[in-house]
Design an enzyme around this catalytic site. Structure first.
Site, PDB file in Angstrom:
ATOM      1  N   HIS A 298      45.464  21.036 -28.264  1.00 42.21           N
ATOM      2  CA  HIS A 298      46.472  21.359 -29.283  1.00 42.21           C
ATOM      3  C   HIS A 298      46.586  20.214 -30.288  1.00 42.21           C
ATOM      4  O   HIS A 298      46.498  20.429 -31.511  1.00 42.21           O
ATOM      5  CB  HIS A 298      47.822  21.609 -28.613  1.00 42.21           C
ATOM      6  CG  HIS A 298      48.928  21.921 -29.567  1.00 42.21           C
ATOM      7  ND1 HIS A 298      49.296  23.207 -29.888  1.00 42.21           N
ATOM      8  CD2 HIS A 298      49.747  21.113 -30.297  1.00 42.21           C
ATOM      9  CE1 HIS A 298      50.285  23.172 -30.766  1.00 42.21           C
ATOM     10  NE2 HIS A 298      50.577  21.907 -31.025  1.00 42.21           N
ATOM     11  N   GLU A 299      46.772  19.007 -29.783  1.00 39.06           N
ATOM     12  CA  GLU A 299      46.922  17.855 -30.673  1.00 39.06           C
ATOM     13  C   GLU A 299      45.610  17.518 -31.379  1.00 39.06           C
ATOM     14  O   GLU A 299      45.620  17.021 -32.513  1.00 39.06           O
ATOM     15  CB  GLU A 299      47.430  16.641 -29.889  1.00 39.06           C
ATOM     16  CG  GLU A 299      48.778  16.838 -29.202  1.00 39.06           C
ATOM     17  CD  GLU A 299      49.886  17.256 -30.160  1.00 39.06           C
ATOM     18  OE1 GLU A 299      49.788  16.955 -31.366  1.00 39.06           O
ATOM     19  OE2 GLU A 299      50.847  17.899 -29.696  1.00 39.06           O
TER      20      GLU A 299
ATOM     21  N   HIS B  97      45.471  19.362 -34.628  1.00 39.24           N
ATOM     22  CA  HIS B  97      46.231  18.664 -35.674  1.00 39.24           C
ATOM     23  C   HIS B  97      45.441  17.467 -36.210  1.00 39.24           C
ATOM     24  O   HIS B  97      45.338  17.266 -37.425  1.00 39.24           O
ATOM     25  CB  HIS B  97      47.563  18.157 -35.106  1.00 39.24           C
ATOM     26  CG  HIS B  97      48.552  19.232 -34.781  1.00 39.24           C
ATOM     27  ND1 HIS B  97      48.842  20.274 -35.643  1.00 39.24           N
ATOM     28  CD2 HIS B  97      49.344  19.423 -33.689  1.00 39.24           C
ATOM     29  CE1 HIS B  97      49.761  21.051 -35.090  1.00 39.24           C
ATOM     30  NE2 HIS B  97      50.072  20.560 -33.906  1.00 39.24           N
TER      31      HIS B  97
END
Length: 422
Positions: free
Chosen positions: A20-21, A24
């Site tokens: 998920h990170e 980003h």
């Protein structure tokens, strides 16, 4: 078993947060945004290392993660008129390091009293050198310069490296990339499972039989082609399941094609209760499977869509009151589910990880301030208005969102504790 469950929980949750990170991070870096830190977990640092511009850290509490982007920092370092700072220069005579305190540790630094400092746009500092208080000097600051605070380096971020400087569509991509990465991860896991174990087929055949199941006890075998049950033609696995469910503890005549021969085998399905407490039949066979790249790719896509639809349906029921708040699970509940699933085998554990990844992606897209969905909502409003929302107003709304999420986390954690331990 406790240690195995803890390890499985940390690996699964850590992997979901990592990807998920990572979404980003990759899109932010691609947009030219300075990413100061990539963190898994919150709280005190356990482990860290720096690569290029970013510090990668693992923190104590495994309840999430974050990417700290320039311009979004809560601890902005400012250099104001009247400050005394030390300057170190590179080979091009540009300021490479601005020493905020403990200047005595840097004897080679040029110490000045600051008159003006623009470290975002013009990248210049003006001030008076010690011993030359009547002469104003101007210094160009490198775009890759650092503050030194308490002996630690903090990279200075020119405005063009800050999150807020980028076009709104690039910021939207950087924020949306996290949840999207969770969907991609789930899809990849499901495709891999399809390649390894095969994809469920709807052919009227028997898959793997359970040990001591009624089908195995009666003499049925994996791969048997079921022609009919009690004289009724079977056209699909769905037909077989329906026929078995309708005959709990009733003997069935099963016509089987095996090795080009037709056999008639009597089977009595076991009576069990379904989720609605209704008595149904079960005879101990899994659905047949087929292996192939195309079928695995299709299985990954359809399963991802089906799980997404199921989660969205439950969320809609939560809004309408059909799904009660005390049915939600937090970290404690997820840990317990991990324990239960881990006991059933590695394949089911991977399927559970895919489900959690989709869940994480959907939850983060909810338009709640402090979540990615809330940030996306602000960015879409900015795109429509043509200007950003007031930072103070946005910060207040985000504060409310954080308070709401903290309260929700306490509620679901208490629900988990009551359900599991009280």
């Amino acid at each position: 078993m406790f240690v195995n469950t803890v390890i499985a929980f940390i690996i699964i949750f850590g992997t979901l947060v990592f990807f998920h990170e990572l979404g980003h991070l990759l899109l932010a870096q691609r947009a030219g945004i300075l990413c100061r830190e990539f963190a898994i977990g919150f709280g005190p640092k356990i482990f860290s290392f720096k690569k290029n511009e970013t510090v990668y850290t693992i923190r104590l509490l495994p309840v999430g993660g974050f990417v700290r982007m320039a311009g979004e920092d809560p601890e902005m370092i400012e250099v104001k008129p009247g400050y005394t700072v030390g300057l170190l220069f590179n080979k091009e005579d540009q300021v490479e390091k601005v020493i905020i305190n403990q200047k005595e540790k840097y004897p080679d630094a040029l110490v000045i009293e600051v008159e003006t400092a623009d470290l975002e746009h013009d990248m210049k500092i003006t001030g008076y050198e010690q011993g030359k208080e009547d002469e104003l000097s101007s210094f160009t600051v490198s775009e890759t310069s650092f503050f030194i605070v308490d002996g630690e380096e903090v990279q200075i971020a020119p405005y063009n490296r800050q999150f807020g400087s980028k076009p709104v569509w690039q910021r939207i991509k950087a924020i949306a990339a996290g949840p999207i990465m969770n969907f991609i991860l789930a899809y990849v896991i499901l495709v891999m499972l399809g390649l390894i174990q095969g994809v469920p087929s709807n052919e009227p055949m028997l898959g793997q039989l359970t040990d001591n199941g009624r089908a195995a006890e009666a003499g049925l075998k994996e791969g048997d082609y079921i022609q009919s049950i009690n004289g009724e033609k079977m056209r699909s696995w769905t037909d077989i399941v329906s026929a078995v469910k309708e005959n709990p503890e009733k003997e069935m005549d099963v016509a089987v094609k095996r090795d080009n021969k037709t056999l008639h085998i009597s089977v009595t399905p076991e009576a069990v209760k379904d989720e609605n407490k209704k008595t149904i039949g079960r005879f101990g066979s899994y659905a047949p499977t087929e292996k192939g790249v195309l079928s695995a790719v299709a299985y990954g896509a359809t399963s991802t869509v089906d799980v997404t639809k199921a989660i969205l349906t439950n969320l809609s029921k939560l809004v309408t009151g059909q799904f009660k708040l005390d049915m939600l699970s937090g970290p404690v509940g997820i840990y317990d589910m991990t324990d239960q699933v881990a006991k059933t085998g590695i394949v089911n554990l991977f399927q559970f990880a895919a489900f959690l990844s989709i869940n994480l992606g959907i939850v983060n897209l909810l338009p709640i301030p402090a979540l990615d969905g809330g940030r996306l909502l602000f960015l879409f409003i900015e795109a429509i208005r043509g200007k950003p929302i007031n930072r103070e107003k946005e910060a207040f709304v985000v504060f409310i969102g954080v308070a709401f999420l903290m309260l929700l986390m306490l509620v679901v954690t208490w629900n988990d504790i009551q359900r599991l331990f009280l």
